[in-house]
Design an enzyme around this catalytic site. Structure first.
Site, PDB file in Angstrom:
ATOM      1  N   LEU A 134       0.834  -1.202   0.000  1.00  0.00           N
ATOM      2  CA  LEU A 134       0.000   0.000   0.000  1.00  0.00           C
ATOM      3  C   LEU A 134       0.872   1.257   0.000  1.00  0.00           C
ATOM      4  O   LEU A 134       2.073   1.182   0.265  1.00  0.00           O
ATOM      5  CB  LEU A 134      -0.905  -0.040   1.234  1.00  0.00           C
ATOM      6  CG  LEU A 134      -1.899  -1.226   1.226  1.00  0.00           C
ATOM      7  CD1 LEU A 134      -2.519  -1.434   2.599  1.00  0.00           C
ATOM      8  CD2 LEU A 134      -2.969  -1.006   0.161  1.00  0.00           C
ATOM      9  N   PRO A 135       0.268   2.422  -0.294  1.00  0.00           N
ATOM     10  CA  PRO A 135       1.100   3.621  -0.455  1.00  0.00           C
ATOM     11  C   PRO A 135       1.878   4.052   0.793  1.00  0.00           C
ATOM     12  O   PRO A 135       3.081   4.280   0.713  1.00  0.00           O
ATOM     13  CB  PRO A 135       0.087   4.697  -0.879  1.00  0.00           C
ATOM     14  CG  PRO A 135      -1.065   3.951  -1.472  1.00  0.00           C
ATOM     15  CD  PRO A 135      -1.134   2.649  -0.702  1.00  0.00           C
ATOM     16  N   THR A 144       6.339   0.813   1.700  1.00  0.00           N
ATOM     17  CA  THR A 144       7.361   1.631   2.348  1.00  0.00           C
ATOM     18  C   THR A 144       6.651   2.564   3.315  1.00  0.00           C
ATOM     19  O   THR A 144       5.896   3.449   2.883  1.00  0.00           O
ATOM     20  CB  THR A 144       8.137   2.473   1.310  1.00  0.00           C
ATOM     21  OG1 THR A 144       8.701   1.601   0.345  1.00  0.00           O
ATOM     22  CG2 THR A 144       9.235   3.277   1.987  1.00  0.00           C
ATOM     23  N   LYS A 178      15.236   0.874   4.029  1.00  0.00           N
ATOM     24  CA  LYS A 178      14.538   1.393   2.845  1.00  0.00           C
ATOM     25  C   LYS A 178      14.517   2.923   2.852  1.00  0.00           C
ATOM     26  O   LYS A 178      14.708   3.574   1.817  1.00  0.00           O
ATOM     27  CB  LYS A 178      13.114   0.823   2.831  1.00  0.00           C
ATOM     28  CG  LYS A 178      12.223   1.341   1.722  1.00  0.00           C
ATOM     29  CD  LYS A 178      12.669   0.891   0.349  1.00  0.00           C
ATOM     30  CE  LYS A 178      11.773   1.476  -0.729  1.00  0.00           C
ATOM     31  NZ  LYS A 178      12.338   1.296  -2.054  1.00  0.00           N
ATOM     32  N   LYS A 183       6.829  11.292  -0.179  1.00  0.00           N
ATOM     33  CA  LYS A 183       6.476  10.631   1.085  1.00  0.00           C
ATOM     34  C   LYS A 183       7.737  10.034   1.731  1.00  0.00           C
ATOM     35  O   LYS A 183       7.988  10.210   2.920  1.00  0.00           O
ATOM     36  CB  LYS A 183       5.461   9.511   0.806  1.00  0.00           C
ATOM     37  CG  LYS A 183       5.197   8.613   1.996  1.00  0.00           C
ATOM     38  CD  LYS A 183       4.837   7.179   1.643  1.00  0.00           C
ATOM     39  CE  LYS A 183       5.663   6.517   0.622  1.00  0.00           C
ATOM     40  NZ  LYS A 183       5.690   5.064   0.600  1.00  0.00           N
TER      41      LYS A 183
HETATM   42  P1  NAD Z   1       0.617   2.635  -6.286  1.00  0.00           P
HETATM   43  O1  NAD Z   1       0.040   3.925  -5.833  1.00  0.00           O
HETATM   44  O2  NAD Z   1       0.801   2.354  -7.734  1.00  0.00           O
HETATM   45  O3  NAD Z   1      -0.246   1.407  -5.677  1.00  0.00           O
HETATM   46  C1  NAD Z   1      -0.829   1.400  -4.411  1.00  0.00           C
HETATM   47  C2  NAD Z   1      -2.165   0.688  -4.567  1.00  0.00           C
HETATM   48  O4  NAD Z   1      -2.787   0.537  -3.286  1.00  0.00           O
HETATM   49  C3  NAD Z   1      -3.155   1.475  -5.438  1.00  0.00           C
HETATM   50  O5  NAD Z   1      -3.569   0.646  -6.518  1.00  0.00           O
HETATM   51  C4  NAD Z   1      -4.297   1.804  -4.478  1.00  0.00           C
HETATM   52  O6  NAD Z   1      -5.567   1.791  -5.118  1.00  0.00           O
HETATM   53  C5  NAD Z   1      -4.169   0.668  -3.493  1.00  0.00           C
HETATM   54  N1  NAD Z   1      -4.820   0.927  -2.205  1.00  0.00           N
HETATM   55  C6  NAD Z   1      -4.741   2.016  -1.416  1.00  0.00           C
HETATM   56  N2  NAD Z   1      -5.459   1.836  -0.286  1.00  0.00           N
HETATM   57  C7  NAD Z   1      -6.001   0.590  -0.379  1.00  0.00           C
HETATM   58  C8  NAD Z   1      -6.831  -0.192   0.469  1.00  0.00           C
HETATM   59  N3  NAD Z   1      -7.267   0.267   1.646  1.00  0.00           N
HETATM   60  N4  NAD Z   1      -7.203  -1.428   0.060  1.00  0.00           N
HETATM   61  C9  NAD Z   1      -6.778  -1.917  -1.122  1.00  0.00           C
HETATM   62  N5  NAD Z   1      -5.970  -1.215  -1.975  1.00  0.00           N
HETATM   63  C10 NAD Z   1      -5.598   0.010  -1.600  1.00  0.00           C
HETATM   64  O7  NAD Z   1       1.997   2.487  -5.497  1.00  0.00           O
HETATM   65  P2  NAD Z   1       3.215   1.516  -5.853  1.00  0.00           P
HETATM   66  O8  NAD Z   1       4.137   2.236  -6.759  1.00  0.00           O
HETATM   67  O9  NAD Z   1       2.691   0.173  -6.191  1.00  0.00           O
HETATM   68  O10 NAD Z   1       3.931   1.494  -4.421  1.00  0.00           O
HETATM   69  C11 NAD Z   1       3.398   0.748  -3.327  1.00  0.00           C
HETATM   70  C12 NAD Z   1       4.376   0.876  -2.166  1.00  0.00           C
HETATM   71  O11 NAD Z   1       5.659   0.380  -2.579  1.00  0.00           O
HETATM   72  C13 NAD Z   1       4.595   2.313  -1.700  1.00  0.00           C
HETATM   73  O12 NAD Z   1       4.769   2.326  -0.315  1.00  0.00           O
HETATM   74  C14 NAD Z   1       5.876   2.711  -2.424  1.00  0.00           C
HETATM   75  O13 NAD Z   1       6.569   3.722  -1.724  1.00  0.00           O
HETATM   76  C15 NAD Z   1       6.630   1.405  -2.453  1.00  0.00           C
HETATM   77  N6  NAD Z   1       7.592   1.208  -3.561  1.00  0.00           N
HETATM   78  C16 NAD Z   1       7.291   1.594  -4.833  1.00  0.00           C
HETATM   79  C17 NAD Z   1       8.228   1.371  -5.842  1.00  0.00           C
HETATM   80  C18 NAD Z   1       7.972   1.773  -7.277  1.00  0.00           C
HETATM   81  O14 NAD Z   1       8.926   1.772  -8.075  1.00  0.00           O
HETATM   82  N7  NAD Z   1       6.742   2.092  -7.657  1.00  0.00           N
HETATM   83  C19 NAD Z   1       9.450   0.754  -5.551  1.00  0.00           C
HETATM   84  C20 NAD Z   1       9.697   0.335  -4.247  1.00  0.00           C
HETATM   85  C21 NAD Z   1       8.759   0.566  -3.259  1.00  0.00           C
END
Ligand code: NAD
Length: 297
Positions: free
Chosen positions: A66-67, A97, A172, A247
């Site tokens: 999740l975000p 994260t 991280k 964030k």
């Molecule tokens: P994203 O915003 O693409 O995906 C997050 C998903 O969570 C969204 O689809 C959203 O609809 C869903 N969501 C939010 N609240 C929810 C709930 N209560 N129930 C169900 N679904 C819910 O983000 P991302 O890029 O996939 O990143 C996710 C996490 O991983 C974050 O913490 C980010 O910092 C971390 N991260 C991202 C990357 C990257 O390259 N994108 C790399 C490493 C870590």
């Protein structure tokens, strides 16, 4: 349907990670607030129990991606949350994260209820999520790490036990502060070369074999056209959002205040991404910070 795994959060990272579990033969129920993300998961071979609470009740493992801290805490706490509904013995893994303090708070509540929980944030970007080559930084007990490791081996390549609960998030946070800084530095350097008439492809190739080499330059180049598969060449779509980087730099800033640490470049990076986000770029990939250094037309 009884799933082996309930996977909550099918965004840029969660969707390909969950699909790798499906490809490895696991029965996975995928969940997201956005219906099109769930549809993509089903199209890729995954399942969805439309009733999340009943899916949670029967899962052997629950993974959240999740975000931010608040999303994770709301998924775990409350009457319909994971801690209230999961059956005893369910393995809990949070790959989001989030703040180390938030990870420790959720893990302590999980432990009070007898669950094994690990924080397991990842690095490697969406490319690594698709390829199953992510790096996992895991916080939790040795036992928890060993029980969860086979899952990480499906979704990743480098798997580290960083220490007790929250330690994965601490690593991280440090990594992403460095990444945010490196992306800005890489963007500045390429822009400077371009302002001097350099071809960004040549510049990037030479610097990639020189002492300025880094991941942002070599794997995730911020200049459109240099790397076909980088978000920069796809109008900065997908990838790792500016607001997610903001964030993470916010987590580093708060943590630096509470630990009396000096992070002058981390603070500057947070401010630059903040200005960039407020210019309307919050939803773009973080490498779009490259646009901030464009020459006035
Ligand atoms: P994203 O915003 O693409 O995906 C997050 C998903 O969570 C969204 O689809 C959203 O609809 C869903 N969501 C939010 N609240 C929810 C709930 N209560 N129930 C169900 N679904 C819910 O983000 P991302 O890029 O996939 O990143 C996710 C996490 O991983 C974050 O913490 C980010 O910092 C971390 N991260 C991202 C990357 C990257 O390259 N994108 C790399 C490493 C870590």
């Amino acid at each position: 349907m009884n799933s082996d795994v309930v996977f909550i959060g099918l965004g840029n990272m969660g969707l390909p990670m969950a699909l790798n579990l499906v490809r490895a033969g696991m029965r996975v129920s995928g969940h997201d607030l956005v219906p099109t993300s769930v549809e993509k998961f089903i199209a890729g071979g995954g399942n969805n129990n439309p009733d999340l609470v009943s899916a949670i009740k029967v899962a052997k493992t629950i993974i959240t991606m999740l975000p931010a801290s608040r999303h994770v805490e709301s998924a775990y706490f409350g009457d319909n949350g994971i801690l209230a509904q999961a059956k005893p013995g369910t393995l809990l893994i949070d790959c989001s994260t989030i703040a180390p303090d938030s990870a420790r708070k959720v893990a302590a509540a999980a432990s009070e209820k007898g669950f094994t929980m690990v924080d397991a944030p990842v690095s490697g970007g969406t490319g690594g999520a698709v390829a199953g080559t992510l790096t996992f930084m895991v916080g939790g007990s040795e036992d928890g790490f060993n029980v969860a490791k086979p899952m990480f081996e499906i979704m990743g390549k480098a798997i580290f036990h960083a220490g007790e609960s929250g330690a994965g998030q601490t690593v991280k946070m440090c990594n992403n502060m460095l990444l945010g800084i490196l992306m800005i530095g890489t963007s500045e350097a390429i822009r400077l070369g371009m302002a001097n008439g350099m071809d960004p492809n040549v510049l990037s190739e030479v610097m990639s074999k020189s002492s300025g080499r880094n991941w942002a330059l070599e794997v995730y180049n911020p200049c459109p056209g240099v790397m076909e598969n980088a978000p920069a060449s796809k109008e900065y779509s997908g990838g790792f959002g500016v607001d997610l980087m903001l964030k993470d730099l916010g987590l580093a800033t708060e943590n630096a205040l509470s630990t009396s640490s000096s992070i002058p470049l981390g603070s500057l990076a947070r401010n630059l991404y903040d200005i960039h986000s407020k210019s309307g770029a919050g939803g773009l990939d973080f490498s779009s910070i490259f646009n901030m250094f464009a020459k006035a037309q």
